[in-house]
Enzyme design. Structure first.
Site, PDB file in Angstrom:
ATOM      1  N   HIS A  50     -11.110   7.576  -2.690  1.00 23.73           N
ATOM      2  CA  HIS A  50     -10.679   7.955  -1.349  1.00 23.73           C
ATOM      3  C   HIS A  50      -9.775   9.185  -1.440  1.00 23.73           C
ATOM      4  O   HIS A  50      -9.335   9.574  -2.534  1.00 23.73           O
ATOM      5  CB  HIS A  50      -9.931   6.799  -0.668  1.00 23.73           C
TER       6      HIS A  50
HETATM    7  C1  T46 Z   1      -3.932   5.720  -3.971  1.00 24.15           C
HETATM    8  C2  T46 Z   1      -4.215   5.158  -5.303  1.00 24.15           C
HETATM    9  C3  T46 Z   1      -3.588   5.944  -6.428  1.00 24.15           C
HETATM   10  C4  T46 Z   1      -1.202  -2.426   0.755  1.00 24.15           C
HETATM   11  O1  T46 Z   1      -1.207  -3.434   1.488  1.00 24.15           O
HETATM   12  N1  T46 Z   1      -0.117  -1.614   0.717  1.00 24.15           N
HETATM   13  C5  T46 Z   1      -0.057  -0.511  -0.075  1.00 24.15           C
HETATM   14  O2  T46 Z   1       0.968   0.184  -0.075  1.00 24.15           O
HETATM   15  C6  T46 Z   1      -1.207  -0.190  -0.871  1.00 24.15           C
HETATM   16  C7  T46 Z   1      -1.202   1.056  -1.747  1.00 24.15           C
HETATM   17  C8  T46 Z   1      -2.297  -1.013  -0.825  1.00 24.15           C
HETATM   18  N2  T46 Z   1      -2.279  -2.120  -0.034  1.00 24.15           N
HETATM   19  C9  T46 Z   1      -3.456  -3.010  -0.053  1.00 24.15           C
HETATM   20  C10 T46 Z   1      -4.719  -2.446   0.573  1.00 24.15           C
HETATM   21  C11 T46 Z   1      -5.820  -3.134  -0.187  1.00 24.15           C
HETATM   22  O3  T46 Z   1      -6.095  -4.377   0.423  1.00 24.15           O
HETATM   23  O4  T46 Z   1      -3.785  -3.278  -1.412  1.00 24.15           O
HETATM   24  C12 T46 Z   1      -5.184  -3.401  -1.564  1.00 24.15           C
HETATM   25  C13 T46 Z   1      -5.707  -2.455  -2.646  1.00 24.15           C
HETATM   26  O5  T46 Z   1      -5.573  -1.105  -2.182  1.00 24.15           O
HETATM   27  P1  T46 Z   1      -6.621   0.040  -2.553  1.00 24.15           P
HETATM   28  O6  T46 Z   1      -7.979  -0.545  -2.650  1.00 24.15           O
HETATM   29  O7  T46 Z   1      -6.426   1.163  -1.592  1.00 24.15           O
HETATM   30  O8  T46 Z   1      -6.126   0.443  -4.012  1.00 24.15           O
HETATM   31  P2  T46 Z   1      -6.575   1.688  -4.900  1.00 24.15           P
HETATM   32  O9  T46 Z   1      -6.134   1.389  -6.275  1.00 24.15           O
HETATM   33  O10 T46 Z   1      -7.996   2.045  -4.683  1.00 24.15           O
HETATM   34  O11 T46 Z   1      -5.696   2.938  -4.319  1.00 24.15           O
HETATM   35  C14 T46 Z   1      -4.297   2.912  -4.402  1.00 24.15           C
HETATM   36  C15 T46 Z   1      -3.675   3.393  -3.093  1.00 24.15           C
HETATM   37  O12 T46 Z   1      -4.178   2.586  -2.011  1.00 24.15           O
HETATM   38  C16 T46 Z   1      -3.998   4.825  -2.795  1.00 24.15           C
HETATM   39  O13 T46 Z   1      -3.162   5.295  -1.759  1.00 24.15           O
HETATM   40  O14 T46 Z   1      -3.798   6.929  -3.829  1.00 24.15           O
HETATM   41  O15 T46 Z   1      -3.856   3.778  -5.453  1.00 24.15           O
END
Ligand code: T46
Length: 138
Positions: A50
């Protein structure tokens, strides 16, 4: 690459160990409104896929190692993070993927805003034309 940079942190090391201090708008180039960390990722897992519309972030692999692919519609770069004394700054409109996590990896992330799903662009086909427009004005 625009909106990407490596940050090197001063560390205070003596016979008792090492310490790194992070301060918003000092060695971290934005207000810090949120901190999160990613750990326990299996080696074959790839995360991210993303971009953010406006968020600034600093990624620090405080333990272990991880690779970060950053790309736009025209460029891409791969960084290996494996030191608690450096960070990868990722600004707005950069697509990112995190992979090759070592078993012990802990990826600490400092973010300029609280969590807001509306700031995410999670589809490459949506990201691409927005990136063309954004970078044409840079
Ligand atoms: C990024 C990369 C480096 C939350 O509820 N609060 C938060 O602050 C974050 C970051 C995530 N979440 C929840 C949303 C999803 O249900 O945690 C779950 C996993 O998030 P996501 O699939 O977006 O994780 P990554 O590892 O793909 O991405 C994350 C960050 O979301 C993103 O901003 O830049 O790490």
């Amino acid at each position: 690459m625009i909106n990407i940079g490596l940050l090197e942190f001063k560390h205070y090391t003596d016979e008792y160990g090492s310490l790194v201090a992070l301060e918003e708008n000092n060695n971290i180039p934005f207000d810090i409104k949120r901190v999160y960390y990613i750990y326990g990722v299996l080696t074959n897992v790839r995360r991210g896929f993303h971009s953010h519309k406006a968020l600034d972030q600093a990624l620090i692999c405080v333990k272990g190692s991880v690779k970060i692919l950053v790309k736009t519609h025209t460029e891409e770069e791969i960084y290996t993070l494996n030191s608690p004394t450096e960070a990868l700054y990722i600004g707005p409109m950069i697509w990112r993927e995190m992979y090759d996590f070592s078993e012990d990896a802990v990826l600490l992330v400092l973010a300029s805003e609280k969590y807001d799903e509306a700031d995410y662009i999670r589809k490459w086909e949506v990201y691409y034309p927005l990136a063309v427009d954004y970078f044409s004005k840079k």
